[in-house]
Design a protein around this motif. Sequence first.
Motif, PDB file in Angstrom:
ATOM      1  N   GLY A  18      10.112  -6.492   3.134  1.00 39.20           N
ATOM      2  CA  GLY A  18       8.604  -7.115   3.087  1.00 39.20           C
ATOM      3  C   GLY A  18       7.776  -6.381   2.096  1.00 39.20           C
ATOM      4  O   GLY A  18       8.164  -5.443   1.583  1.00 39.20           O
ATOM      5  N   GLU A  19       6.615  -6.388   2.438  1.00 34.46           N
ATOM      6  CA  GLU A  19       5.483  -5.652   1.482  1.00 34.46           C
ATOM      7  C   GLU A  19       5.058  -4.637   2.235  1.00 34.46           C
ATOM      8  O   GLU A  19       4.823  -4.751   3.469  1.00 34.46           O
ATOM      9  N   TRP A  20       4.669  -3.421   1.559  1.00 36.70           N
ATOM     10  CA  TRP A  20       3.998  -2.354   2.095  1.00 36.70           C
ATOM     11  C   TRP A  20       2.814  -2.214   1.611  1.00 36.70           C
ATOM     12  O   TRP A  20       2.470  -1.659   0.337  1.00 36.70           O
ATOM     13  N   ARG A  21       1.618  -2.834   2.206  1.00 37.57           N
ATOM     14  CA  ARG A  21       0.390  -2.478   1.702  1.00 37.57           C
ATOM     15  C   ARG A  21      -0.658  -2.767   2.859  1.00 37.57           C
ATOM     16  O   ARG A  21      -0.516  -3.628   4.143  1.00 37.57           O
ATOM     17  N   GLY A  22      -1.760  -2.546   2.539  1.00 38.56           N
ATOM     18  CA  GLY A  22      -2.932  -2.664   3.547  1.00 38.56           C
ATOM     19  C   GLY A  22      -3.205  -1.701   4.713  1.00 38.56           C
ATOM     20  O   GLY A  22      -2.565  -0.864   4.801  1.00 38.56           O
ATOM     21  N   GLY A  74       6.904   4.902   4.513  1.00 42.58           N
ATOM     22  CA  GLY A  74       6.678   3.997   3.345  1.00 42.58           C
ATOM     23  C   GLY A  74       7.693   2.563   3.308  1.00 42.58           C
ATOM     24  O   GLY A  74       8.345   2.555   4.266  1.00 42.58           O
ATOM     25  N   PRO A  75       7.670   2.144   2.111  1.00 44.42           N
ATOM     26  CA  PRO A  75       8.549   0.856   1.820  1.00 44.42           C
ATOM     27  C   PRO A  75      10.117   1.204   2.217  1.00 44.42           C
ATOM     28  O   PRO A  75      10.822   0.344   2.848  1.00 44.42           O
ATOM     29  N   ALA A 109      -4.662   3.899   8.935  1.00 40.48           N
ATOM     30  CA  ALA A 109      -4.106   4.528   7.697  1.00 40.48           C
ATOM     31  C   ALA A 109      -4.139   3.382   6.819  1.00 40.48           C
ATOM     32  O   ALA A 109      -4.343   2.188   7.265  1.00 40.48           O
ATOM     33  N   ARG A 110      -3.837   3.473   5.478  1.00 36.89           N
ATOM     34  CA  ARG A 110      -3.861   2.504   4.529  1.00 36.89           C
ATOM     35  C   ARG A 110      -2.858   2.834   3.672  1.00 36.89           C
ATOM     36  O   ARG A 110      -2.712   3.967   3.106  1.00 36.89           O
ATOM     37  N   ALA A 111      -1.870   1.688   3.443  1.00 38.32           N
ATOM     38  CA  ALA A 111      -0.609   2.017   2.583  1.00 38.32           C
ATOM     39  C   ALA A 111      -1.280   1.855   1.003  1.00 38.32           C
ATOM     40  O   ALA A 111      -2.060   1.085   0.678  1.00 38.32           O
ATOM     41  N   GLY A 112      -0.804   2.708   0.127  1.00 34.15           N
ATOM     42  CA  GLY A 112      -0.814   2.648  -1.255  1.00 34.15           C
ATOM     43  C   GLY A 112      -2.244   3.400  -1.808  1.00 34.15           C
ATOM     44  O   GLY A 112      -2.673   3.402  -2.734  1.00 34.15           O
ATOM     45  N   THR A 113      -2.699   4.434  -0.839  1.00 38.20           N
ATOM     46  CA  THR A 113      -3.909   5.084  -1.054  1.00 38.20           C
ATOM     47  C   THR A 113      -3.507   6.212  -2.114  1.00 38.20           C
ATOM     48  O   THR A 113      -4.407   6.828  -2.610  1.00 38.20           O
TER      49      THR A 113
END
Length: 140
Positions: free
Chosen positions: A83-87, A75-76, A115-119
């Motif tokens: 930067g951003e950790w998403r999507g 993760g982050p 995979a998808r970040a923030g699930t």
Amino acid sequence: MTRPLLPLAVLLLAAGCARGPEAPVRGTVNVAPELLGRARAPNTVLFIVARNGGGVPVAVRQVVNPEFPFRFTIGPDDLLLPGEWRGAMTLTARLATRTGPDGSPVIDAEAARPARAGTGPGERDAVRIFLNRALQAPAV
């Protein structure tokens, strides 16, 4: 009186953020029985690489002497650059049991999954990666 509550409010806010778009991706890496002997060799390194939609590595986890099945989070905290950790992303697991003449790891097995970040932390959202094919013959 409001001052002692401020640190508590900050902690609660930070804990709530861990479930949003910045939540790490959780998963398991497992190895096929025919590769398990190599995977248990001393100084084996498991790399878990997150790549964005353009194929660029954005985060990496490195684990020495992993035990399989290996449960991971990425993760982050694992970002290569701020930067951003998403999507949407692709997670790749790479297993290296030896090094080449130049000292860089020789990848023995590799597999990738979307995979998808923030699930979120739910088991149904966990990524399962199965290393079942050797990339190179073992060193003699």
